[in-house]
Design a protein around this motif. Structure first.
Motif, PDB file in Angstrom:
ATOM      1  N   ILE A  87       0.851  -1.157  -0.031  1.00  0.00           N
ATOM      2  CA  ILE A  87       0.027  -0.107  -0.012  1.00  0.00           C
ATOM      3  C   ILE A  87       0.796   1.137  -0.052  1.00  0.00           C
ATOM      4  CG2 ILE A  87      -1.595   1.458   1.129  1.00  0.00           C
ATOM      5  CD1 ILE A  87      -2.837  -1.372   2.099  1.00  0.00           C
ATOM      6  N   GLN A  88       1.942   1.307   0.726  1.00  0.00           N
ATOM      7  CA  GLN A  88       2.990   2.266   0.616  1.00  0.00           C
ATOM      8  C   GLN A  88       3.506   2.522  -0.914  1.00  0.00           C
ATOM      9  OE1 GLN A  88       5.664   1.747   4.102  1.00  0.00           O
ATOM     10  NE2 GLN A  88       4.023   2.307   5.779  1.00  0.00           N
ATOM     11  N   GLU A  89       3.840   1.533  -1.285  1.00  0.00           N
ATOM     12  CA  GLU A  89       4.543   1.357  -2.480  1.00  0.00           C
ATOM     13  C   GLU A  89       3.797   1.873  -3.660  1.00  0.00           C
ATOM     14  OE1 GLU A  89       7.943   0.942  -3.560  1.00  0.00           O
ATOM     15  OE2 GLU A  89       8.294   0.993  -1.392  1.00  0.00           O
ATOM     16  N   GLN A  90       2.276   1.358  -3.785  1.00  0.00           N
ATOM     17  CA  GLN A  90       1.481   1.579  -4.914  1.00  0.00           C
ATOM     18  C   GLN A  90       0.188   2.170  -4.566  1.00  0.00           C
ATOM     19  OE1 GLN A  90       1.060  -2.285  -6.636  1.00  0.00           O
ATOM     20  NE2 GLN A  90       3.146  -2.661  -6.970  1.00  0.00           N
ATOM     21  N   GLY A  91      -0.066   2.328  -3.446  1.00  0.00           N
ATOM     22  CA  GLY A  91      -1.361   2.834  -2.812  1.00  0.00           C
ATOM     23  C   GLY A  91      -2.278   1.811  -2.744  1.00  0.00           C
ATOM     24  N   GLN A  93      -4.382   0.994  -4.550  1.00  0.00           N
ATOM     25  CA  GLN A  93      -4.479   0.414  -5.959  1.00  0.00           C
ATOM     26  C   GLN A  93      -3.822  -1.077  -5.998  1.00  0.00           C
ATOM     27  OE1 GLN A  93      -3.363   3.274  -5.786  1.00  0.00           O
ATOM     28  NE2 GLN A  93      -5.113   4.625  -6.915  1.00  0.00           N
ATOM     29  N   ALA A  94      -3.041  -1.184  -4.909  1.00  0.00           N
ATOM     30  CA  ALA A  94      -2.257  -2.501  -4.874  1.00  0.00           C
ATOM     31  C   ALA A  94      -3.225  -3.912  -4.123  1.00  0.00           C
ATOM     32  CB  ALA A  94      -1.135  -2.303  -3.981  1.00  0.00           C
ATOM     33  N   LEU A  95      -4.156  -3.411  -3.978  1.00  0.00           N
ATOM     34  CA  LEU A  95      -5.149  -4.392  -3.437  1.00  0.00           C
ATOM     35  C   LEU A  95      -6.388  -4.701  -4.251  1.00  0.00           C
ATOM     36  CD1 LEU A  95      -5.471  -3.057   0.309  1.00  0.00           C
ATOM     37  CD2 LEU A  95      -4.001  -4.771  -0.583  1.00  0.00           C
ATOM     38  N   LEU A  96      -6.829  -5.794  -4.299  1.00  0.00           N
ATOM     39  CA  LEU A  96      -8.142  -6.283  -5.187  1.00  0.00           C
ATOM     40  C   LEU A  96      -9.369  -5.484  -4.725  1.00  0.00           C
ATOM     41  CD1 LEU A  96      -7.869  -9.692  -6.214  1.00  0.00           C
ATOM     42  CD2 LEU A  96      -7.722  -7.986  -7.508  1.00  0.00           C
ATOM     43  N   PRO A  99      -9.942  -1.224   1.461  1.00  0.00           N
ATOM     44  CA  PRO A  99     -10.099  -1.626   2.683  1.00  0.00           C
ATOM     45  C   PRO A  99     -11.506  -0.912   3.399  1.00  0.00           C
ATOM     46  CG  PRO A  99      -8.353   0.041   2.509  1.00  0.00           C
ATOM     47  CD  PRO A  99      -8.875  -0.263   1.308  1.00  0.00           C
ATOM     48  N   GLY A 100     -12.293  -1.519   4.305  1.00  0.00           N
ATOM     49  CA  GLY A 100     -13.466  -1.081   4.616  1.00  0.00           C
ATOM     50  C   GLY A 100     -13.578  -0.066   5.574  1.00  0.00           C
ATOM     51  N   LEU A 107     -17.496   3.264  -0.813  1.00  0.00           N
ATOM     52  CA  LEU A 107     -17.567   2.432  -1.910  1.00  0.00           C
ATOM     53  C   LEU A 107     -18.364   1.026  -1.590  1.00  0.00           C
ATOM     54  CD1 LEU A 107     -13.752   2.976  -3.111  1.00  0.00           C
ATOM     55  CD2 LEU A 107     -15.627   3.857  -3.811  1.00  0.00           C
ATOM     56  N   TRP A 108     -18.392   0.885  -0.379  1.00  0.00           N
ATOM     57  CA  TRP A 108     -19.056  -0.593  -0.058  1.00  0.00           C
ATOM     58  C   TRP A 108     -20.404  -0.334   0.223  1.00  0.00           C
ATOM     59  CZ3 TRP A 108     -16.661  -4.909  -0.737  1.00  0.00           C
ATOM     60  CH2 TRP A 108     -15.178  -5.065  -0.564  1.00  0.00           C
TER      61      TRP A 108
END
Length: 163
Positions: A87-91, A93-96, A99-100, A107-108
């Motif tokens: 998350i620190q490297e890519q933000g 967007q690194a996650l599918l 986070p909630g 978004l949820w």
């Protein structure tokens, strides 16, 4: 002379095979168990730059991510530390999936709220349409009874004239 050359070739082949087998042994020892639940939990959460649904055997990007995550686990990093690193490297967007918490919670929640609002609107529209259609039927029935009364009185008048 042929025997000496053949013997040298056999010795060279033997030493070459021993060198290759020693390298393979080192690689196999450094490999990581990809079926570990903690490892699968981390890898399944990463988007891998859009390659998360590709086949591992044919996708170089996915293989790189698997190797990086395995190396991080070998260094003793936990699941949360690895996810925080990406998350620190890519933000985010690194996650599918985002986070909630915080703004990402909207978004949820937003799609479900929109669906609820649409269903409520459809319910009230159908209720209004059925109410209006029943009023229209009553008005038509009242007109028909009035016309029937007029026609029946005309028929009675004509019948009385003939009798």
């Amino acid at each position: 002379m042929k025997r000496i050359t053949g013997l040298l070739w056999c010795i060279l082949l033997l030493f070459g095979a021993a060198h290759v087998s020693a390298e393979d042994g080192g690689i196999l020892e450094a490999s990581y168990d990809y079926t570990d639940p903690a490892f699968r939990g981390v890898v399944d959460m990463l988007a891998m730059e859009g390659h998360s649904h590709d086949d591992l055997s044919s996708c170089n990007v996915k293989q790189l991510y698997y190797a990086e995550v395995a190396e991080m686990f070998n260094k003793g990093m936990t699941k949360d530390e690895i996810l925080d690193y990406y998350i620190q490297e890519q933000g985010v967007q690194a996650l599918l999936a985002p986070p909630g918490d915080g703004f990402n919670l909207s978004l949820w929640v937003t799609p479900f709220l929109l669906l609820l609002i649409v269903f409520i609107l459809i319910y009230f529209l159908i209720k209004k349409w059925t109410k209006n259609s029943s009023r229209g039927r009553l008005a038509v029935e009242e007109e028909l009874t009035l016309e029937d009364d007029i026609y029946s009185s005309m028929i009675e008048d004509e019948r009385k004239k003939l009798i």
